[in-house]
Enzyme design. Sequence first.
Site, mmCIF file in Angstrom:
data_model
loop_
_atom_site.group_PDB
_atom_site.id
_atom_site.type_symbol
_atom_site.label_atom_id
_atom_site.label_comp_id
_atom_site.label_asym_id
_atom_site.label_seq_id
_atom_site.Cartn_x
_atom_site.Cartn_y
_atom_site.Cartn_z
ATOM 1 N N LYS A 64 0.833 -1.207 0.000
ATOM 2 C CA LYS A 64 0.000 0.000 0.000
ATOM 3 C C LYS A 64 0.873 1.265 0.000
ATOM 4 O O LYS A 64 0.672 2.166 -0.817
ATOM 5 C CB LYS A 64 -0.960 -0.014 1.208
ATOM 6 C CG LYS A 64 -1.914 -1.216 1.171
ATOM 7 C CD LYS A 64 -2.872 -1.248 2.321
ATOM 8 C CE LYS A 64 -2.241 -1.562 3.662
ATOM 9 N NZ LYS A 64 -1.657 -2.926 3.727
ATOM 10 N N THR A 65 1.852 1.308 0.899
ATOM 11 C CA THR A 65 2.763 2.457 0.943
ATOM 12 C C THR A 65 3.546 2.558 -0.362
ATOM 13 O O THR A 65 3.741 3.643 -0.912
ATOM 14 C CB THR A 65 3.748 2.291 2.126
ATOM 15 O OG1 THR A 65 3.016 1.925 3.285
ATOM 16 C CG2 THR A 65 4.519 3.571 2.386
ATOM 17 N N ASP A 109 -1.824 6.269 6.474
ATOM 18 C CA ASP A 109 -1.821 4.845 6.793
ATOM 19 C C ASP A 109 -2.815 4.602 7.929
ATOM 20 O O ASP A 109 -3.107 5.509 8.706
ATOM 21 C CB ASP A 109 -0.399 4.439 7.227
ATOM 22 C CG ASP A 109 -0.145 2.951 7.015
ATOM 23 O OD1 ASP A 109 -1.041 2.252 6.501
ATOM 24 O OD2 ASP A 109 0.963 2.492 7.360
ATOM 25 N N THR A 158 -6.003 -1.803 6.831
ATOM 26 C CA THR A 158 -6.031 -3.257 6.877
ATOM 27 C C THR A 158 -7.472 -3.713 7.138
ATOM 28 O O THR A 158 -7.757 -4.892 7.136
ATOM 29 C CB THR A 158 -5.131 -3.776 8.009
ATOM 30 O OG1 THR A 158 -5.439 -3.031 9.196
ATOM 31 C CG2 THR A 158 -3.671 -3.578 7.672
ATOM 32 N N ARG A 217 6.593 -8.136 2.006
ATOM 33 C CA ARG A 217 7.447 -7.738 3.135
ATOM 34 C C ARG A 217 8.082 -8.962 3.783
ATOM 35 O O ARG A 217 9.243 -8.939 4.188
ATOM 36 C CB ARG A 217 6.668 -6.935 4.173
ATOM 37 C CG ARG A 217 7.579 -6.489 5.330
ATOM 38 C CD ARG A 217 6.875 -5.671 6.391
ATOM 39 N NE ARG A 217 6.580 -4.340 5.906
ATOM 40 C CZ ARG A 217 5.394 -3.744 6.069
ATOM 41 N NH1 ARG A 217 4.425 -4.364 6.691
ATOM 42 N NH2 ARG A 217 5.198 -2.537 5.593
HETATM 43 P P1 ADP Z 1 2.056 -1.900 3.241
HETATM 44 O O1 ADP Z 1 2.093 -0.421 3.128
HETATM 45 O O2 ADP Z 1 0.899 -2.526 2.513
HETATM 46 O O3 ADP Z 1 2.166 -2.417 4.646
HETATM 47 P P2 ADP Z 1 4.608 -1.750 1.864
HETATM 48 O O4 ADP Z 1 4.222 -0.966 0.669
HETATM 49 O O5 ADP Z 1 5.349 -1.033 2.938
HETATM 50 O O6 ADP Z 1 3.340 -2.490 2.474
HETATM 51 O O7 ADP Z 1 5.466 -2.993 1.343
HETATM 52 C C1 ADP Z 1 6.456 -3.606 2.141
HETATM 53 C C2 ADP Z 1 7.670 -3.968 1.308
HETATM 54 O O8 ADP Z 1 7.314 -5.000 0.409
HETATM 55 C C3 ADP Z 1 8.178 -2.823 0.422
HETATM 56 O O9 ADP Z 1 9.270 -2.177 1.002
HETATM 57 C C4 ADP Z 1 8.633 -3.497 -0.839
HETATM 58 O O10 ADP Z 1 10.007 -3.815 -0.765
HETATM 59 C C5 ADP Z 1 7.863 -4.782 -0.876
HETATM 60 N N1 ADP Z 1 6.769 -4.745 -1.852
HETATM 61 C C6 ADP Z 1 5.460 -4.562 -1.576
HETATM 62 N N2 ADP Z 1 4.720 -4.661 -2.682
HETATM 63 C C7 ADP Z 1 5.588 -4.895 -3.693
HETATM 64 C C8 ADP Z 1 5.424 -5.110 -5.101
HETATM 65 N N3 ADP Z 1 4.198 -5.128 -5.669
HETATM 66 N N4 ADP Z 1 6.523 -5.321 -5.835
HETATM 67 C C9 ADP Z 1 7.743 -5.344 -5.268
HETATM 68 N N5 ADP Z 1 7.956 -5.165 -3.954
HETATM 69 C C10 ADP Z 1 6.902 -4.948 -3.165
#
Ligand code: ADP
Length: 327
Positions: A64-65, A109, A158, A217
């Site tokens: 998401k981030t 977030d 979430t 992650r």
């Molecule tokens: P969320 O915000 O949903 O908790 P993040 O965007 O922080 O998740 O993702 C966590 C890590 O996973 C990122 O730092 C990245 O390295 C990896 N990641 C997430 N989605 C992808 C994707 N679609 N392709 C490549 N790496 C990804």
Amino acid sequence: AAGAPAANAFDDRALDEELRPSRLADVVGQRKVVERLEIMLAATRMRTEPLSHILLDGPPGLGKTTLALALAKELDVECQITSGPALAAPKDLLPYLTNASGNSILFIDEIHRLPAAVEEFIYPVMEDFRVDIVLGEGLNARTINMKLKPFTIVGATTRSGMLTAPLRDRFTFREHLEFYEEADLAEIVRRNAIKLRTKIDDSSALEIARRSRGTPRKSNNLLRWARDFATVKQKEGLITNEIARQALAMLEIDVLGLEEQDRKYLRTIVNVFGGGPAGLAAIAHTMNCPPDTLEDEVEPFLLRCGFIQRTPRGRIVTASGLNHLSG
Ligand code: ADP
């Protein structure tokens, strides 16, 4: 990493930055979501309007981030980052609003945790980039109306179910992120091994992918651990299949990627609550673990594996869940 910390100790968000893809084109998987975002980006560029407000929902670590930052990068605008719990009162949001440059992105977030007062404050912002600030109190109170530059809110949650309808409706574009396929996770592992200057063969990348609970992650964290393990155990530091297996075994991650906490959750329902139905609060209390952690991080994957069911009367372990525990 010193010693063999529990798998959860790897969930360090600070490490995310290093491996985060910065362009939308480098985002692996989630094809449908990415394609729709690309259309929106193209339309936005043609109209020189800000992107519509976007709500991204899905379990932690699914990107998401990453997507919010990639959108900002594609539009060549800045992306401010905050979160629901950090915004206790409308005044906490104000600096972000006044700092927001035209067409920029504000990523919020855990937006389901916005306090009600902040949520109401945000409605006119989302609708017509306007804030109503109340100055003074009682009879002397007056409302100042302030116009903001148009910008985009990207909300992440979430728990989309916990969002109020008025807030949810103000996001014109809503996307649900699914757990990733093994092939996509293996691709992420291979790309990130290159970034970490580590050699990994294809079968090991797949092995790590298979045990990542569908979550990039986790893949990143397991890759880092396998790299440490290989550095210590293997002369060239190459992550071979054997090394990957040993490294994962040391973290007590099973063939499906379940960690000790997942198995403990299943065992608690089976051993303490006779297989269920058991209420979340009771399970959390017995496990001495916050209910939010169980609901956000443990249950979604177990549901997807078909190992538990959520019923109005509580959680139940299914036959296949039982099977996995005893297998
Ligand atoms: P969320 O915000 O949903 O908790 P993040 O965007 O922080 O998740 O993702 C966590 C890590 O996973 C990122 O730092 C990245 O390295 C990896 N990641 C997430 N989605 C992808 C994707 N679609 N392709 C490549 N790496 C990804």
